[in-house]
Scaffold this active site. Structure first.
Site, PDB file in Angstrom:
ATOM      1  N   ASP A 208       0.848  -1.205   0.000  1.00 53.17           N
ATOM      2  CA  ASP A 208       0.000   0.000   0.000  1.00 53.17           C
ATOM      3  C   ASP A 208       0.881   1.253   0.000  1.00 53.17           C
ATOM      4  OD1 ASP A 208       0.888  -0.077   2.604  1.00 53.17           O
ATOM      5  OD2 ASP A 208      -1.090   0.154   3.529  1.00 53.17           O
ATOM      6  N   SER A 209       2.211   1.059  -0.009  1.00 54.89           N
ATOM      7  CA  SER A 209       3.144   2.170  -0.249  1.00 54.89           C
ATOM      8  C   SER A 209       2.856   2.808  -1.602  1.00 54.89           C
ATOM      9  CB  SER A 209       4.599   1.674  -0.217  1.00 54.89           C
ATOM     10  OG  SER A 209       4.762   0.512  -1.007  1.00 54.89           O
TER      11      SER A 209
ATOM     12  N   ASP B  28      -1.077  -6.340  -0.361  1.00 53.94           N
ATOM     13  CA  ASP B  28      -1.240  -5.675   0.937  1.00 53.94           C
ATOM     14  C   ASP B  28      -2.710  -5.381   1.201  1.00 53.94           C
ATOM     15  OD1 ASP B  28       0.276  -4.875   3.058  1.00 53.94           O
ATOM     16  OD2 ASP B  28       1.130  -3.099   2.093  1.00 53.94           O
TER      17      ASP B  28
ATOM     18  N   LYS C  82      -0.932  -9.506   2.984  1.00 49.37           N
ATOM     19  CA  LYS C  82      -0.158  -9.031   4.142  1.00 49.37           C
ATOM     20  C   LYS C  82      -1.035  -8.048   4.911  1.00 49.37           C
ATOM     21  CE  LYS C  82       3.221  -5.752   3.906  1.00 49.37           C
ATOM     22  NZ  LYS C  82       2.618  -4.724   4.784  1.00 49.37           N
TER      23      LYS C  82
ATOM     24  N   GLU D  68      -1.089  -5.424   8.667  1.00 46.91           N
ATOM     25  CA  GLU D  68      -0.299  -4.815   9.743  1.00 46.91           C
ATOM     26  C   GLU D  68      -0.946  -5.090  11.104  1.00 46.91           C
ATOM     27  OE1 GLU D  68       0.235  -0.644   8.906  1.00 46.91           O
ATOM     28  OE2 GLU D  68       1.076  -1.038   6.920  1.00 46.91           O
TER      29      GLU D  68
ATOM     30  N   GLU E 231       9.514  -3.943  10.396  1.00 44.52           N
ATOM     31  CA  GLU E 231       9.886  -2.654   9.798  1.00 44.52           C
ATOM     32  C   GLU E 231      10.414  -1.689  10.854  1.00 44.52           C
ATOM     33  OE1 GLU E 231       7.125  -0.947   6.995  1.00 44.52           O
ATOM     34  OE2 GLU E 231       8.191   0.968   6.965  1.00 44.52           O
TER      35      GLU E 231
HETATM   36  O1  KIV Z   1       3.547  -1.060   1.662  1.00 46.21           O
HETATM   37  C1  KIV Z   1       4.701  -1.513   1.582  1.00 46.21           C
HETATM   38  O2  KIV Z   1       5.402  -1.336   0.578  1.00 46.21           O
HETATM   39  C2  KIV Z   1       5.195  -2.286   2.722  1.00 46.21           C
HETATM   40  C3  KIV Z   1       6.624  -2.718   2.711  1.00 46.21           C
HETATM   41  C4  KIV Z   1       7.548  -1.609   2.627  1.00 46.21           C
HETATM   42  C5  KIV Z   1       6.944  -3.665   3.784  1.00 46.21           C
HETATM   43  O3  KIV Z   1       4.462  -2.566   3.602  1.00 46.21           O
END
Ligand code: KIV
Length: 278
Positions: A47-48, A86, A116, A118, A185
């Site tokens: 989600d970056s 994510d 993934k 959090e 992280e």
């Molecule tokens: O959103 C993302 O890119 C991440 C990674 C940097 C671990 O969660």
């Protein structure tokens, strides 16, 4: 080159065999093709993308629809790299049922192999619900960017005894709940080492030092394409920003001066057809 697809089983085998796991983010088809061809084990459609693709100042604006779209773009570019999608902010916080539905969209519509999310102990029930639906889950603890409003910014986590203990407990709770791997992280290297030694599933570090079982970075950071902010833990392998800027400036100069296009860039028409057009 090994042509077998990397899977959750490969994550476990890698930890057993003490082979480092390589991960990078990617958000589109062309980049996914390059990452896949380079032999990286797994891609995270992170989600970056809210920051490096969409231009927001955090990841909080990203939606499940955005993630489905980018996961499906990336999935078409890969052959053997595993694809982790994510779960964005609020897509797994409301109820385990909603979390399963949204994780399922990343798998069914986005073609992701795993998701993934959090959080630690507080997310154990959600992890159990998603894995019960036969969807593999990767955990993510430490600096979890969806919590920046609680943390008060992008800050290293686990520096005090209490917060370090909490991260160890979170990692154990996630392992118990059934995650196949955990992203650590922005945590001190020695704490990441303790966590990596305490759990039986691989840790993937980003700003967590040398002792994790694998590493992940944001692709725009390693290629020098995102200049708003570069964290201390990033190693930049190229300066594509300069190369791209120079190329675009040269193109614009060529167009203005008439040096582009040249004859070799043009198409021709049959003489007899041409005569009839005048
Ligand atoms: O959103 C993302 O890119 C991440 C990674 C940097 C671990 O969660």
């Amino acid at each position: 080159m090994n042509n077998t697809k990397f899977t959750t089983q490969s994550f476990f085998m890698a930890k057993q065999n003490k082979e480092k796991i390589t991960m990078l983010t990617a958000y589109d088809y062309s980049m996914a093709q390059l990452v896949d061809a380079s032999g990286i084990n797994a891609i995270l459609v992170g989600d970056s993308l809210g920051m490096v693709v969409q231009g927001h100042d955090s990841t909080l604006k990203v939606t499940v629809d955005d993630m489905v779209y980018h996961c499906s773009c990336v999935s078409r570019g890969i052959k053997k790299t595993m694809l982790v999608g994510d779960m964005p902010f609020l897509s797994y916080h409301i109820s385990p049922q909603e979390a399963v539905r949204n994780a399922g969209r990343l798998i069914q519509e986005g073609n992701a192999d795993a998701v993934k999310l959090e959080g630690g102990k507080n997310m154990a029930d959600v992890v159990k619900a998603i894995t019960n639906a036969q969807i593999p889950v990767m955990g993510h603890i430490g600096l979890t960017p969806q919590s920046i409003n609680i943390f008060g910014g992008f800050k290293v986590q686990g520096k005090e005894e209490k917060t370090a203990h909490k991260l160890i407990e979170d990692a154990l709770a996630l392992e118990d709940a059934g995650v196949f791997s955990i992203v650590l992280e922005a945590v001190p290297e020695d704490l990441a080492k303790i966590i990596t030694e305490k759990i039986h599933i691989p840790t993937i570090g980003i700003g967590a030092g040398r002792y994790c079982d694998g590493q992940i970075l944001v692709i725009n950071d390693i290629l020098g394409m995102y200049s708003n902010f570069t964290p201390k833990f990033v190693k930049q392998y190229a300066n594509l920003k300069d190369i791209i800027e120079k190329s675009i400036t040269s193109y614009a100069e060529d167009v203005k001066s008439g040096q582009f296009p040249e004859k070799k860039h043009t198409f021709t028409i049959n003489e007899s057809v041409l005569k009839k057009l005048y």
